[in-house]
Design a protein around this motif. Structure first.
Motif, PDB file in Angstrom:
ATOM      1  N   ILE A   3       2.331 -12.765   7.280  1.00 29.53           N
ATOM      2  CA  ILE A   3       2.583 -13.289   5.924  1.00 29.53           C
ATOM      3  C   ILE A   3       4.048 -13.679   5.829  1.00 29.53           C
ATOM      4  O   ILE A   3       4.946 -12.866   6.126  1.00 29.53           O
ATOM      5  CB  ILE A   3       2.235 -12.246   4.855  1.00 29.53           C
ATOM      6  CG1 ILE A   3       0.743 -11.927   4.882  1.00 29.53           C
ATOM      7  CG2 ILE A   3       2.627 -12.755   3.456  1.00 29.53           C
ATOM      8  CD1 ILE A   3       0.319 -10.843   3.916  1.00 29.53           C
ATOM      9  N   GLU A  33       0.101 -17.217   4.821  1.00 26.87           N
ATOM     10  CA  GLU A  33      -0.466 -16.451   5.932  1.00 26.87           C
ATOM     11  C   GLU A  33      -0.770 -17.409   7.093  1.00 26.87           C
ATOM     12  O   GLU A  33      -1.362 -18.464   6.893  1.00 26.87           O
ATOM     13  CB  GLU A  33      -1.746 -15.750   5.460  1.00 26.87           C
ATOM     14  CG  GLU A  33      -2.396 -14.904   6.531  1.00 26.87           C
ATOM     15  CD  GLU A  33      -3.660 -14.229   6.030  1.00 26.87           C
ATOM     16  OE1 GLU A  33      -4.307 -13.513   6.797  1.00 26.87           O
ATOM     17  OE2 GLU A  33      -4.009 -14.443   4.841  1.00 26.87           O
ATOM     18  N   THR A  82      -2.364 -12.055  12.514  1.00 29.69           N
ATOM     19  CA  THR A  82      -1.929 -12.814  11.332  1.00 29.69           C
ATOM     20  C   THR A  82      -0.602 -12.240  10.810  1.00 29.69           C
ATOM     21  O   THR A  82      -0.368 -11.025  10.897  1.00 29.69           O
ATOM     22  CB  THR A  82      -2.975 -12.777  10.209  1.00 29.69           C
ATOM     23  OG1 THR A  82      -3.189 -11.444   9.838  1.00 29.69           O
ATOM     24  CG2 THR A  82      -4.271 -13.415  10.667  1.00 29.69           C
TER      25      THR A  82
END
Length: 548
Positions: free
Chosen positions: A187, A150, A185
């Motif tokens: 991933i 992440e 954010t």
């Protein structure tokens, strides 16, 4: 054929040819023995039955001479040594040779030997369970490692002023859009490949395994049981060989005697035919002789078939063809067949060394080990264990946490396990083993009683057989004296041809019973040793020495 030629046909050489391949031995001369047919019967037949022109005055004399000549001719066909004289042994094999061939070629005995060899490896297998075991293992594996990461993202976005006219009227006319910073954010999926090589070396030494140890002890008893079974099979084979061998000899003797009796009836039939022509005999006499001759011919066929079957049985034991064997010498039979031992001594020996009882005793011990092994199912086991493991990794390892370039470990310790519950399997195994032990003990007791009965039976038969031989020998001597007395009675006119034939039949029956008694005596001798457990090769050599 005239009477002279017929008499010549019944001579010793002619009989030897007629009875081929069973050679009729040459009669011996001596006290109490009948001379061979070559001299008196031949010239008596020529003089008494071959002449012509017989008158009524000498008809009675001629009839007496004919009876005397017929009596002498029949007697010569049944000499005492007709089936005891030593035959030619060239090409004949003896009992010991047949026994050795049976040991080498009998399929059942060879199968038992193979079973013994296989059982020896079972012993090795059970012993191997007590030895340390070492194992080496290795592997090469390819791994694909995936991870998620992440991270933060920043994005600038231009947005209109907050106080702008909703209608779209721009009164100032000089205002601009204000930039806006947006943080977020994401991933990310990462994939890494690497390989691993692994090597392991392990050692396990049983320290306490009661079931394994008991099974090893059981395998010893089973191996000993197989040895006892081989000895039992060998002795049984020796007894079967002796039984078949002397059955052949008995059939041979019976065939010789039945052929001699048939030849006597042929001779009597010729005499009856001549008597019918001369008026001294009736058709009833002729038919009676014809019937007796036909019955004897049927008996000859039966005995011949029995002889062929006896040879076949003997050949089956050796898997080799056998057509000639050596004969029994009655003079070599033992005078003390039980070796001075009483029945209790024979019974004691049988209970000690009989291979069947040994086999069953080992069977009982093996069943006891089975019961102990079943009870050991409740016990713990303990092993010593040592291991050495080495692994090596290579590939994209720098980006993978927790995976190094390799590792090695060494361990030494004890491993123990204790069974707690198995659904009642162990208890059921114990009950089954206990019943099998009871069965083995009962079989041992039953076999012991049966063997003792057989020992006593064969002991009594052997003693009675020796007495029967002596009785039949005396009966044979009495029958010979009766035959001679009948001959003199015919000459004196106090006896008839029927009397002479009855006397001769009694002599034949006595000699047949004597031969049967001798062979039964030898068989009982062998069977007593068999049931006493001492039918060794040395004893077979001893029985073989009784042959000619």
């Amino acid at each position: 054929m005239n009477m002279k030629n017929m008499a010549f046909h019944l001579s010793r050489d002619a009989l030897s040819h007629t009875f081929a391949p069973l050679t009729l031995p040459s009669p011996t001369r001596g006290e109490g023995k009948t001379d061979c047919l070559m001299s008196p019967p031949l010239h008596l037949w020529e003089r008494g039955l071959g002449g012509e022109g017989v008158t009524a005055t000498n008809q009675l004399s001629r009839t007496k001479r004919k009876a005397k000549n017929l009596m002498l001719a029949i007697l010569t066909l049944f000499p005492v040594s007709a089936w005891t004289a030593e035959p030619e042994n060239e090409g004949r094999i003896d009992l010991l040779t047949v026994y050795q061939q049976a040991l080498a070629n009998n399929t059942a005995y060879r199968a038992s030997l193979a079973t013994l060899e296989g059982q020896k490896y079972e012993w090795d297998k059970s012993r191997a369970q007590l030895m340390p075991s070492i194992s080496l293992s290795g592997s090469v594996n390819k791994y694909q490692y995936e991870s998620l990461s992440e991270f933060t993202t920043t994005e600038v976005v231009n947005t209109p002023p907050a106080d702008s006219d909703q209608t779209g009227d721009n009164s100032t006319g000089n205002q601009t859009n204000k930039p806006q910073v947006i943080h977020g954010t994401k991933i990310q999926k990462n994939t890494y490949d690497y390989k691993q090589r692994y090597y392991g070396l392990g050692l396990r030494q049983p320290l306490y395994r009661p079931q394994t140890w008991i099974q090893y002890q059981k395998s010893q008893q089973i191996f000993y049981r197989a040895i006892a079974s081989i000895e039992k099979e060998r002795q049984n084979l020796a007894a079967r060989v002796a039984q078949a061998y002397f059955d052949v000899l008995l059939s041979q003797d019976q065939l010789v005697m039945i052929r001699a009796q048939l030849a006597a009836y042929e001779l009597r039939l010729k005499q009856a035919q001549r008597g019918l022509t001369a008026g001294t005999s009736t058709k009833t006499d002729l038919y009676d002789v014809q019937a007796q001759r036909d019955i004897t011919a049927a008996q000859e066929e039966e005995v011949r078939n029995n002889l062929a079957l006896s040879f076949q049985t003997l050949s089956t034991l050796t898997t080799l063809p056998i057509d000639q064997i050596r004969a029994l010498d009655p003079g070599q039979l033992p005078t003390d067949p039980v070796a001075g031992r009483k029945i209790d001594e024979w019974a004691s020996q049988a209970t000690t060394i009989h291979p069947e009882l040994d086999r069953l005793r080992y069977e009982v011990v093996a069943a006891e080990h089975d019961l102990s092994s079943a009870k050991a199912g409740h016990y713990p086991v303990l092993d010593l264990v040592a291991r050495r493991q080495v692994s090596t990794n290579y590939g994209d390892l720098q980006d993978i946490q927790g995976v190094g370039k390799g590792s090695s470990t060494t361990s030494v310790g004890l491993e123990a396990s204790l069974p707690i519950f198995s659904g009642g399997y162990v208890n059921a195994t114990i009950d089954q083993a206990r019943l099998n032990l009871d069965r083995s003990r009962e079989q041992l007791d039953a076999s012991l009683r049966e063997i003792l009965i057989r020992v006593r039976q064969e002991y009594d038969r052997l003693i009675q057989g020796q007495k029967k031989i002596k009785a039949y020998q005396q009966a044979e001597a009495s029958s010979e004296l009766a035959a001679k007395a009948t001959e003199k009675g015919i000459q004196a006119g106090t006896r008839t041809m029927v009397d002479s034939l009855l006397t001769q039949q009694n002599l034949y029956a006595t000699r047949r019973n004597l031969a049967q008694a001798r062979y039964d005596f030898v068989k009982s001798y062998v069977n007593l040793r068999l049931h006493a457990g001492e039918l060794t090769e040395e004893l077979m050599q001893q029985v073989n020495s009784w042959l000619k």
